[in-house]
Structures are given as C-alpha cells and as structure tokens.
Design an enzyme around this catalytic site. Structure first.
Site, mmCIF file in Angstrom:
data_model
loop_
_atom_site.group_PDB
_atom_site.id
_atom_site.type_symbol
_atom_site.label_atom_id
_atom_site.label_comp_id
_atom_site.label_asym_id
_atom_site.label_seq_id
_atom_site.Cartn_x
_atom_site.Cartn_y
_atom_site.Cartn_z
ATOM 1 N N ASP A 180 31.677 -26.600 18.660
ATOM 2 C CA ASP A 180 32.605 -26.484 19.772
ATOM 3 C C ASP A 180 33.281 -25.117 19.673
ATOM 4 O O ASP A 180 33.263 -24.481 18.619
ATOM 5 C CB ASP A 180 33.659 -27.594 19.704
ATOM 6 C CG ASP A 180 33.219 -28.857 20.428
ATOM 7 O OD1 ASP A 180 32.508 -28.729 21.453
ATOM 8 O OD2 ASP A 180 33.587 -29.957 19.991
ATOM 9 N N ARG A 223 36.026 -47.832 22.168
ATOM 10 C CA ARG A 223 37.484 -47.912 22.004
ATOM 11 C C ARG A 223 37.977 -49.259 22.491
ATOM 12 O O ARG A 223 37.694 -49.638 23.627
ATOM 13 C CB ARG A 223 38.146 -46.828 22.827
ATOM 14 C CG ARG A 223 37.857 -45.451 22.287
ATOM 15 C CD ARG A 223 38.689 -44.468 23.077
ATOM 16 N NE ARG A 223 38.219 -43.123 22.814
ATOM 17 C CZ ARG A 223 38.468 -42.098 23.579
ATOM 18 N NH1 ARG A 223 39.201 -42.257 24.677
ATOM 19 N NH2 ARG A 223 38.006 -40.910 23.269
ATOM 20 N N ARG A 264 17.385 -28.406 22.434
ATOM 21 C CA ARG A 264 17.395 -29.028 23.750
ATOM 22 C C ARG A 264 18.021 -28.014 24.699
ATOM 23 O O ARG A 264 18.958 -27.306 24.331
ATOM 24 C CB ARG A 264 18.222 -30.317 23.690
ATOM 25 C CG ARG A 264 18.163 -31.166 24.917
ATOM 26 C CD ARG A 264 18.502 -32.630 24.553
ATOM 27 N NE ARG A 264 19.844 -32.788 24.017
ATOM 28 C CZ ARG A 264 20.942 -32.903 24.775
ATOM 29 N NH1 ARG A 264 20.851 -32.874 26.093
ATOM 30 N NH2 ARG A 264 22.123 -33.058 24.236
ATOM 31 N N ARG A 273 24.105 -35.683 34.965
ATOM 32 C CA ARG A 273 25.469 -35.736 35.479
ATOM 33 C C ARG A 273 25.681 -34.720 36.580
ATOM 34 O O ARG A 273 24.881 -33.802 36.766
ATOM 35 C CB ARG A 273 26.485 -35.527 34.362
ATOM 36 C CG ARG A 273 26.239 -34.291 33.517
ATOM 37 C CD ARG A 273 27.238 -34.257 32.363
ATOM 38 N NE ARG A 273 27.079 -33.030 31.588
ATOM 39 C CZ ARG A 273 27.906 -32.641 30.622
ATOM 40 N NH1 ARG A 273 28.956 -33.381 30.321
ATOM 41 N NH2 ARG A 273 27.701 -31.533 29.964
ATOM 42 N N GLU A 328 23.108 -31.501 36.534
ATOM 43 C CA GLU A 328 22.653 -31.079 35.217
ATOM 44 C C GLU A 328 21.451 -31.911 34.796
ATOM 45 O O GLU A 328 21.489 -33.133 34.860
ATOM 46 C CB GLU A 328 23.817 -31.260 34.232
ATOM 47 C CG GLU A 328 23.622 -30.559 32.913
ATOM 48 C CD GLU A 328 24.869 -30.659 32.031
ATOM 49 O OE1 GLU A 328 25.945 -30.195 32.461
ATOM 50 O OE2 GLU A 328 24.765 -31.217 30.935
ATOM 51 N N TYR A 338 25.497 -27.254 16.193
ATOM 52 C CA TYR A 338 26.336 -27.364 17.373
ATOM 53 C C TYR A 338 27.784 -27.079 16.972
ATOM 54 O O TYR A 338 28.318 -27.713 16.059
ATOM 55 C CB TYR A 338 26.267 -28.746 18.043
ATOM 56 C CG TYR A 338 27.199 -28.753 19.232
ATOM 57 C CD1 TYR A 338 26.810 -28.171 20.427
ATOM 58 C CD2 TYR A 338 28.499 -29.236 19.116
ATOM 59 C CE1 TYR A 338 27.696 -28.087 21.490
ATOM 60 C CE2 TYR A 338 29.382 -29.158 20.178
ATOM 61 C CZ TYR A 338 28.965 -28.577 21.367
ATOM 62 O OH TYR A 338 29.846 -28.474 22.410
ATOM 63 N N ARG A 381 26.558 -42.716 15.415
ATOM 64 C CA ARG A 381 27.617 -43.638 15.822
ATOM 65 C C ARG A 381 27.775 -43.599 17.337
ATOM 66 O O ARG A 381 27.459 -42.611 17.992
ATOM 67 C CB ARG A 381 28.928 -43.296 15.135
ATOM 68 C CG ARG A 381 29.258 -41.813 15.095
ATOM 69 C CD ARG A 381 30.405 -41.540 14.135
ATOM 70 N NE ARG A 381 31.659 -42.077 14.643
ATOM 71 C CZ ARG A 381 32.442 -41.457 15.526
ATOM 72 N NH1 ARG A 381 32.113 -40.290 16.003
ATOM 73 N NH2 ARG A 381 33.564 -42.008 15.937
HETATM 74 P P1 FAD Z 1 27.210 -18.055 22.065
HETATM 75 O O1 FAD Z 1 28.346 -18.278 22.967
HETATM 76 O O2 FAD Z 1 25.900 -18.668 22.408
HETATM 77 O O3 FAD Z 1 27.021 -16.484 21.929
HETATM 78 C C1 FAD Z 1 25.883 -15.890 21.333
HETATM 79 C C2 FAD Z 1 25.591 -14.593 22.055
HETATM 80 O O4 FAD Z 1 24.564 -13.881 21.344
HETATM 81 C C3 FAD Z 1 25.078 -14.786 23.482
HETATM 82 O O5 FAD Z 1 25.901 -14.092 24.394
HETATM 83 C C4 FAD Z 1 23.666 -14.205 23.435
HETATM 84 O O6 FAD Z 1 23.286 -13.557 24.630
HETATM 85 C C5 FAD Z 1 23.771 -13.220 22.280
HETATM 86 N N1 FAD Z 1 22.467 -12.887 21.691
HETATM 87 C C6 FAD Z 1 21.509 -13.753 21.296
HETATM 88 N N2 FAD Z 1 20.425 -13.076 20.841
HETATM 89 C C7 FAD Z 1 20.713 -11.750 20.974
HETATM 90 C C8 FAD Z 1 19.983 -10.562 20.708
HETATM 91 N N3 FAD Z 1 18.724 -10.584 20.224
HETATM 92 N N4 FAD Z 1 20.571 -9.360 20.962
HETATM 93 C C9 FAD Z 1 21.827 -9.324 21.488
HETATM 94 N N5 FAD Z 1 22.554 -10.419 21.748
HETATM 95 C C10 FAD Z 1 22.007 -11.624 21.514
HETATM 96 N N6 FAD Z 1 32.550 -26.100 23.310
HETATM 97 C C11 FAD Z 1 33.777 -26.648 23.508
HETATM 98 O O7 FAD Z 1 34.686 -26.409 22.724
HETATM 99 N N7 FAD Z 1 33.997 -27.459 24.592
HETATM 100 C C12 FAD Z 1 33.033 -27.748 25.503
HETATM 101 O O8 FAD Z 1 33.275 -28.482 26.454
HETATM 102 C C13 FAD Z 1 31.745 -27.183 25.311
HETATM 103 N N8 FAD Z 1 30.747 -27.445 26.171
HETATM 104 C C14 FAD Z 1 29.516 -26.913 25.955
HETATM 105 C C15 FAD Z 1 28.502 -27.193 26.853
HETATM 106 C C16 FAD Z 1 27.243 -26.684 26.639
HETATM 107 C C17 FAD Z 1 26.157 -26.993 27.617
HETATM 108 C C18 FAD Z 1 26.982 -25.890 25.489
HETATM 109 C C19 FAD Z 1 25.616 -25.367 25.221
HETATM 110 C C20 FAD Z 1 27.996 -25.586 24.617
HETATM 111 C C21 FAD Z 1 29.276 -26.090 24.828
HETATM 112 N N9 FAD Z 1 30.313 -25.792 23.968
HETATM 113 C C22 FAD Z 1 31.546 -26.340 24.178
HETATM 114 C C23 FAD Z 1 30.098 -24.916 22.792
HETATM 115 C C24 FAD Z 1 30.381 -23.443 23.058
HETATM 116 O O9 FAD Z 1 29.516 -22.953 24.035
HETATM 117 C C25 FAD Z 1 30.188 -22.714 21.726
HETATM 118 O O10 FAD Z 1 31.186 -23.119 20.826
HETATM 119 C C26 FAD Z 1 30.256 -21.232 21.816
HETATM 120 O O11 FAD Z 1 29.325 -20.775 22.740
HETATM 121 C C27 FAD Z 1 29.941 -20.655 20.445
HETATM 122 O O12 FAD Z 1 29.960 -19.301 20.489
HETATM 123 P P2 FAD Z 1 28.882 -18.435 19.708
HETATM 124 O O13 FAD Z 1 29.455 -17.067 19.687
HETATM 125 O O14 FAD Z 1 28.519 -19.054 18.433
HETATM 126 O O15 FAD Z 1 27.539 -18.520 20.589
#
Ligand code: FAD
Ligand code: NA
Length: 378
Positions: free
Chosen positions: A360, A177, A256, A287, A310, A358, A173
């Site tokens: 948030d 708006r 990606r 951006r 970026e 993905y 989608r």
């Molecule tokens: P992560 O934050 O990725 O944490 C995973 C951790 O595991 C990392 O620190 C990594 O180093 C560790 N790890 C991986 N493999 C190993 C290993 N073998 N041994 C030890 N440690 C390891 N969310 C929003 O709400 N608003 C936003 O505006 C937003 N913008 C974003 C922009 C981008 C570019 C991206 C990529 C994400 C964005 N997000 C946003 C999403 C947000 O980053 C995630 O919701 C959040 O990171 C999820 O947390 P997580 O713990 O699942 O993963």
C-alpha cells in the site's frame, strides 16, 4: 554531479529522493512513463473535470504516525471514508462481509453470536479435511452460502480461472465482521489528498536538488542515464521490476494486471457510491468506480459523470504488472533474485516492483524512509 540516481518516480522513489535532497544530495530521478508519481498518479478527466486515478482507485490510509506526519508535509487530506458495496443477483449488499451482509443475505435478524455460530457451522462442511483448492479454502473459511455468493464469482473473474483450479494459498483469510461496521479500512488515519494525487506527488519532487527526467527507460542504452552507464559509478535506487533488471535470468515473476474501460455518462450520479463490486460471473467486470464520489466536497459538474469498469487477468509480457501472483515457483525465483540483488554493489532495490511485493502507499513510503535511514545515510 549526481550523488544518487533513482529509477522510478512512484511513492517509493519520490520519498527516497525527497529525503536525500533535503540532506543536500543531488538526486536524478528517471521514469519510463511520461508523468511522475507511479501508480498513484491521477489526472483530470477532460470531459467532466473529475479527478480520475489512472491506475485504479487509490485510497490513502495508515496507522503509522511517522508516515502520516511525513505525507502531511506535502498535502492535506480530506475526511473521505472508504466503503464498498457489491451487487449479487440483482441485490446490493455492504462489504466487507459484516452483520448487515449476513442478515440481508439470510433474511435474518441474527445478533453477533448467532451469526458467528451460523458461519462456524457452515464452515465445518469439510470436516477438518485440508482444503485442496481455493474453492474449498473459501468454504472452510466462511461456509458455502456466503462463499458462493460473494467470493467465488468475484475470485473467478479476478484470475480468469475457475477457483477449483486455483491454489488454496491465494486466500489465507476472509475477514467477516460481526458488527454493522462497513468501514473498509481500520487505520487511524484515512483520507484523499485535498488537491489531488498529482499535486501531492509533484510537490515531493519540487526541490532544487531533484531533477526528474520522464520518458526515460533505465534499460535504453541510447539515453545517458542507463544501467550500463550508471551502475558502479553512482549509487542507484531501483524501483522497477526486479526480473527485468537481471534480464529475466531466473525467469519472469508472474503478476495480475487490470484493464480499465472509462466512460463519460450524461447523468449526474450513476451509482451513488464510489465503488460497486459485481460478484457474479455473468457480469464480465469485477467492479465499477465512479470517481466523483471520492470527492463529495468538490463542486463537480452535475450533468455528467465518469465511470471506469475494471477487468482483471493474469499479466502477459508488455502488460502493466499490478499484483504479484506469488506462486511457489515465483517464491523460488524471488529467492534467487535476492541473491543477485545482494551482489549488485551500490544498487538498492525497493518498492513494489523492485521487491515483488504488494505494498500500500503508506507501506511504500514507510519502507523508503527505512531505506534512507538504514542503507543510504548510515
Ligand atoms: P510504482 O508506483 O509502481 O512506481 C514505480 C515506477 O517505476 C513507475 O512509475 C514506473 O514507470 C517506473 N519504472 C519501472 N521500470 C522502469 C524503467 N525500466 N526505467 C524507468 N522507470 C521505470 N495503495 C494504497 O495505499 N491504497 C490504495 O487504495 C491502493 N490501490 C491500488 C490499486 C491498484 C490497482 C494498484 C496496482 C495499487 C494500489 N495501491 C494502493 C498501491 C500503490 O499503487 C503503491 O503503494 C505504490 O504505487 C507504490 O509505489 P512504488 O514507488 O513502489 O511503485
Ligand atoms: Na545491493
């Protein structure tokens, strides 16, 4: 004695660790990076004192009351409201596509119904034929003129691929708006952590029952808390990439990635807004982020600013995985990985990397709270 090992100190791992520690469990967290917080981590740019989100702009927003109550235990939030603009052929338009964008683009003064009729008519170009690729999908959703101006070039840059070569399924989608509301998020709560992301994330881990070991890779047998030594001995919550956990047994999942180019400029304000998209393919980046604008309430230096360009592309081995690509082949592989996950006793896979989804921030936190309720303490 450790009751739980948490691999990854992102918001998923931190939420699990904090909840379990609060219930009296001893939690050991490891992360391969040299800082905690996962992708939400931010740091102070040394040249300007401005807070920079190292892994891309992070805006907090949620309509989940449980999550909102939970995060407010660790930080207050500012009243920041996210808005995005885009530059197309030397002209700036508001995003996401709204009545203001449409009227500026068509040099018109349509009301909501007239604009809706115009877009519907332009979107009928395919005459009911099924879109064969992403290009046709875009045209069928919002019509050719708006698609070509605001989506086509941007999408080509996001994937470094001609949209005619991309599957239609990448976009399901394209919200338009029919009001002048250009507030980016629709959620009940929105804001940025008043004291910065890192203060928030560190506060979550600041508990006598939580130990954090950084620069520690779960697959490095040379350090004491590794997969071979721990799995089967202590319950594990794993938030790293699921394919890596199983040594790519079912093939690698595709992602990606983004490249960030940071620059300090000798001006007080470069673009007047936090995020400016560049819709055209002549500009190589997608951006520019200007981080001072995320915190208008702070007294940052007025003679310098920090911007980040970026760029986006398919991830290769060794790149940071950012967004799941989710091709049909990926979904097949994920299905087989889910079977392997179910067979790993006392290993719980979570977070965006551990579930190839993905998420948030509020979704990662919400799903971690559910895992604590349903898998770790029931
Ligand atoms: P992560 O934050 O990725 O944490 C995973 C951790 O595991 C990392 O620190 C990594 O180093 C560790 N790890 C991986 N493999 C190993 C290993 N073998 N041994 C030890 N440690 C390891 N969310 C929003 O709400 N608003 C936003 O505006 C937003 N913008 C974003 C922009 C981008 C570019 C991206 C990529 C994400 C964005 N997000 C946003 C999403 C947000 O980053 C995630 O919701 C959040 O990171 C999820 O947390 P997580 O713990 O699942 O993963
Ligand atoms: Na399991």
């Amino acid at each position: 004695m450790t009751d739980l090992v948490v691999v990854g100190t992102g918001l998923f791992g931190l939420t699990v660790a904090e909840r379990m520690a609060e219930q009296g469990r001893k939690v050991l967290m490891i992360d391969r990076r040299d800082h905690l917080g996962g992708n939400a981590y931010s740091e102070t740019d040394p040249a300007t004192g401005i807070e920079v989100h190292r892994y891309g702009a992070h805006l907090f927003h949620t309509s989940n009351e449980r999550v909102w109550e939970y995060v407010n235990r660790f930080t207050a939030f500012t009243s920041y409201v996210h808005r995005v603009y885009t530059t197309h052929r030397g002209e700036v338009f508001p995003m996401p596509i709204n009545l203001g964008t449409i009227n500026q683009f068509f040099r018109s003064a349509h009301g909501p119904d007239a604009a809706r009729a115009l877009v519907r008519e332009q979107a009928a170009e395919l005459e009911g034929r099924r879109p064969a690729n992403l290009d046709e999908q875009g045209v069928s959703l919002i019509g050719r003129p708006l698609y070509e101006a605001f989506i086509q070039g941007y999408t080509a840059k996001q994937w470094q691929t001609d949209p005619r070569e991309l599957p239609a399924s990448i976009i399901s989608r394209l919200p338009v708006r029919y009001t002048y509301d250009n507030r980016y998020f629709n959620d009940t709560h929105e804001g940025l952590p008043t004291g910065g992301y890192t203060a928030w994330l560190e506060r979550m881990a600041d508990h006598p029952n939580i130990e954090v070991r950084l620069s520690t890779d779960f697959f490095d047998d040379a350090q004491p808390v590794n997969k071979k030594a721990v799995v089967g001995q202590v319950p594990v919550v794993y938030t790293g990439p699921v394919d890596r956990y199983f040594d790519d047994a079912e093939g690698s999942l595709s992602w990606r990635t983004l490249d960030f180019e940071r620059e300090v400029l000798p001006v007080g304000d470069f673009q007047g807004t936090p995020v400016m998209n560049y819709a055209d393919t002549e500009v190589p980046y997608t951006r520019i982020l200007e981080f001072r604008h995320f915190h208008p309430e702070r007294e940052y230096t007025s003679d310098k600013t920090v911007i980040v360009r970026e760029y986006s592309r398919f991830a290769e081995r060794g790149d940071e995985p950012y967004y799941p690509v989710n091709t049909p082949a990926d979904r097949e592989r994920l299905k087989r990985y889910r079977e392997l996950m179910a067979g790993e006793r006392d290993v719980h896979f979570g977070g965006r990397l551990g579930t190839y989804q993905y998420l948030d921030m509020h979704m990662a936190i919400g799903s971690a709270l559910s895992m604590v309720d349903n898998q770790l303490t029931s």
